[in-house]
Motif scaffolding. Structure first.
Motif, mmCIF file in Angstrom:
data_model
loop_
_atom_site.group_PDB
_atom_site.id
_atom_site.type_symbol
_atom_site.label_atom_id
_atom_site.label_comp_id
_atom_site.label_asym_id
_atom_site.label_seq_id
_atom_site.Cartn_x
_atom_site.Cartn_y
_atom_site.Cartn_z
ATOM 1 N N VAL A 58 1.169 -1.160 -0.031
ATOM 2 C CA VAL A 58 -0.060 -0.017 0.064
ATOM 3 C C VAL A 58 0.952 1.209 -0.085
ATOM 4 C CG1 VAL A 58 -1.573 1.165 1.690
ATOM 5 C CG2 VAL A 58 -2.085 -1.148 0.978
ATOM 6 N N VAL A 59 1.997 1.393 0.720
ATOM 7 C CA VAL A 59 2.781 2.466 1.009
ATOM 8 C C VAL A 59 3.684 2.586 -0.311
ATOM 9 C CG1 VAL A 59 4.756 3.288 2.183
ATOM 10 C CG2 VAL A 59 3.040 2.253 3.434
ATOM 11 N N LEU A 60 4.142 1.549 -0.829
ATOM 12 C CA LEU A 60 5.005 1.618 -2.131
ATOM 13 C C LEU A 60 4.016 2.169 -3.340
ATOM 14 C CD1 LEU A 60 7.088 -1.480 -2.022
ATOM 15 C CD2 LEU A 60 7.830 1.038 -1.909
ATOM 16 N N ALA A 61 2.568 1.644 -3.423
ATOM 17 C CA ALA A 61 1.854 1.926 -4.248
ATOM 18 C C ALA A 61 1.479 3.790 -4.306
ATOM 19 C CB ALA A 61 0.354 1.247 -4.209
ATOM 20 N N LEU A 62 1.013 4.116 -2.989
ATOM 21 C CA LEU A 62 0.967 5.536 -2.769
ATOM 22 C C LEU A 62 2.059 6.340 -3.201
ATOM 23 C CD1 LEU A 62 -1.354 7.318 -1.151
ATOM 24 C CD2 LEU A 62 0.720 7.436 0.442
ATOM 25 N N LEU A 63 3.133 5.760 -2.786
ATOM 26 C CA LEU A 63 4.345 6.802 -3.072
ATOM 27 C C LEU A 63 4.664 6.641 -4.570
ATOM 28 C CD1 LEU A 63 6.719 5.759 -0.073
ATOM 29 C CD2 LEU A 63 5.399 7.820 -0.239
ATOM 30 N N GLY A 64 4.563 5.595 -5.163
ATOM 31 C CA GLY A 64 4.821 5.539 -6.577
ATOM 32 C C GLY A 64 3.843 6.303 -7.470
ATOM 33 N N VAL A 65 2.739 6.486 -7.112
ATOM 34 C CA VAL A 65 1.552 7.186 -7.705
ATOM 35 C C VAL A 65 1.932 8.715 -7.382
ATOM 36 C CG1 VAL A 65 -0.844 8.019 -7.875
ATOM 37 C CG2 VAL A 65 -0.252 5.476 -8.013
ATOM 38 N N PHE A 66 2.281 8.971 -6.280
ATOM 39 C CA PHE A 66 2.463 10.393 -5.871
ATOM 40 C C PHE A 66 3.612 10.885 -6.608
ATOM 41 C CE2 PHE A 66 0.268 11.905 -1.936
ATOM 42 C CZ PHE A 66 -0.999 11.193 -2.147
ATOM 43 N N TRP A 67 4.886 10.054 -6.726
ATOM 44 C CA TRP A 67 5.883 10.434 -7.283
ATOM 45 C C TRP A 67 5.569 10.583 -8.992
ATOM 46 C CZ3 TRP A 67 10.668 11.071 -5.244
ATOM 47 C CH2 TRP A 67 11.895 11.506 -6.209
ATOM 48 N N ALA A 68 4.743 9.587 -9.451
ATOM 49 C CA ALA A 68 4.589 9.657 -11.117
ATOM 50 C C ALA A 68 3.684 11.099 -11.429
ATOM 51 C CB ALA A 68 3.730 8.683 -11.374
ATOM 52 N N MET A 69 2.915 11.386 -10.233
ATOM 53 C CA MET A 69 2.126 12.538 -10.467
ATOM 54 C C MET A 69 2.741 13.867 -9.884
ATOM 55 S SD MET A 69 -1.811 11.165 -9.977
ATOM 56 C CE MET A 69 -2.529 12.679 -10.637
ATOM 57 N N GLY A 70 3.847 13.854 -9.625
ATOM 58 C CA GLY A 70 4.730 15.137 -9.308
ATOM 59 C C GLY A 70 4.249 15.708 -8.115
ATOM 60 N N ALA A 71 3.785 14.817 -7.147
ATOM 61 C CA ALA A 71 3.417 15.452 -5.995
ATOM 62 C C ALA A 71 4.668 15.820 -5.148
ATOM 63 C CB ALA A 71 2.847 14.325 -5.059
ATOM 64 N N TYR A 72 5.800 15.324 -5.348
ATOM 65 C CA TYR A 72 7.182 15.433 -4.715
ATOM 66 C C TYR A 72 8.118 16.541 -5.362
ATOM 67 C CZ TYR A 72 5.646 11.594 -2.183
ATOM 68 O OH TYR A 72 4.745 10.565 -1.238
ATOM 69 N N ARG A 73 7.643 17.474 -6.626
ATOM 70 C CA ARG A 73 8.316 18.379 -7.100
ATOM 71 C C ARG A 73 8.189 19.508 -6.247
ATOM 72 N NH1 ARG A 73 5.458 18.178 -12.093
ATOM 73 N NH2 ARG A 73 5.790 15.946 -12.387
ATOM 74 N N HIS A 74 9.252 20.292 -6.161
ATOM 75 C CA HIS A 74 9.276 21.536 -5.354
ATOM 76 C C HIS A 74 8.921 22.662 -6.237
ATOM 77 C CE1 HIS A 74 10.314 24.200 -2.256
ATOM 78 N NE2 HIS A 74 10.944 24.902 -3.213
ATOM 79 N N ARG A 75 7.823 23.296 -6.070
ATOM 80 C CA ARG A 75 7.236 24.382 -6.646
ATOM 81 C C ARG A 75 6.956 25.673 -5.868
ATOM 82 N NH1 ARG A 75 3.563 20.052 -9.323
ATOM 83 N NH2 ARG A 75 2.741 20.215 -6.987
ATOM 84 N N ARG A 76 7.603 26.525 -5.876
ATOM 85 C CA ARG A 76 7.533 27.738 -4.965
ATOM 86 C C ARG A 76 6.511 28.354 -5.305
ATOM 87 N NH1 ARG A 76 12.977 30.350 -2.665
ATOM 88 N NH2 ARG A 76 12.389 30.168 -0.523
ATOM 89 N N GLY A 77 5.757 29.249 -4.363
ATOM 90 C CA GLY A 77 4.643 29.905 -4.663
ATOM 91 C C GLY A 77 3.290 29.197 -4.682
ATOM 92 N N VAL A 78 3.257 28.167 -4.630
ATOM 93 C CA VAL A 78 1.824 27.421 -4.946
ATOM 94 C C VAL A 78 1.056 27.463 -3.619
ATOM 95 C CG1 VAL A 78 0.782 25.276 -5.264
ATOM 96 C CG2 VAL A 78 3.055 25.521 -6.373
#
Length: 168
Positions: A58-78
């Motif tokens: 479950v954890v790996l699936a969640l982290l993999g999907v989050f990574w693929a969808m760009g949830a860990y990209r650093h975006r300033r000003g969001v």
């Protein structure tokens, strides 16, 4: 490691902890808090070891999907609302992936409860929202102390310089 990279790894670790904790909480809510409220398929409460074994997937699936969808990209000003909606979108995709996994996984004498899954999705949404808010507040406090900030020098004056300073 730069402050931006450390923030990504803190989010990554926090999301993994949240997903794992939500599995345990969902199991506890379904089978321990009010077990007689809704009938249990098969008549007996499944062992928690089954859900503990499923937690890494479950954890790996969640982290993999989050990574693929760009949830860990650093975006300033969001804005926080935009981050919240992006997180919920990624969680919805992760939920579909996990639901498909539950549907495809058919061991001989055991099926994972879909009610536990629904509880997991709700608990994960609440805990992710809270953890992301706390991390955002901590990051704002660090920036207020000058940690992780970028310095800039504006040469000039007038309305254009004022606008540039406000934007930065």
């Amino acid at each position: 490691m730069t402050p931006r990279n450390s923030l990504v790894w803190v989010r990554f670790a926090t999301d993994a902890l949240v997903a794992a904790a939500a599995v345990g909480l969902a199991y506890w809510l379904r089978y321990k808090v009010n077990p007689g409220h809704i009938a249990v398929t098969g008549g007996e409460v499944p062992q928690s070891a089954r859900y503990v074994q499923a937690t890494p997937a479950v954890v790996l699936a969640l982290l993999g999907v989050f990574w693929a969808m760009g949830a860990y990209r650093h975006r300033r000003g969001v804005q926080y609302v935009d981050e919240f909606l992006a997180t919920m979108r990624a969680l919805a995709v992760a939920a579909v992936v996990l639901l498909a996994g539950i549907g495809l996984y058919r061991p001989a004498q055991f099926e994972y409860s879909r009610l536990v899954f629904v509880d997991w999705v709700v608990l994960t949404a609440v805990l992710l929202t809270a953890s992301r808010y706390v991390l955002r507040r901590l990051q704002a406090a660090r920036r207020a102390r000058g940690i992780g900030t970028d310095r800039a020098l504006v040469v000039g004056w007038g309305a254009a310089a004022d606008l540039l300073v406000q934007r930065m």
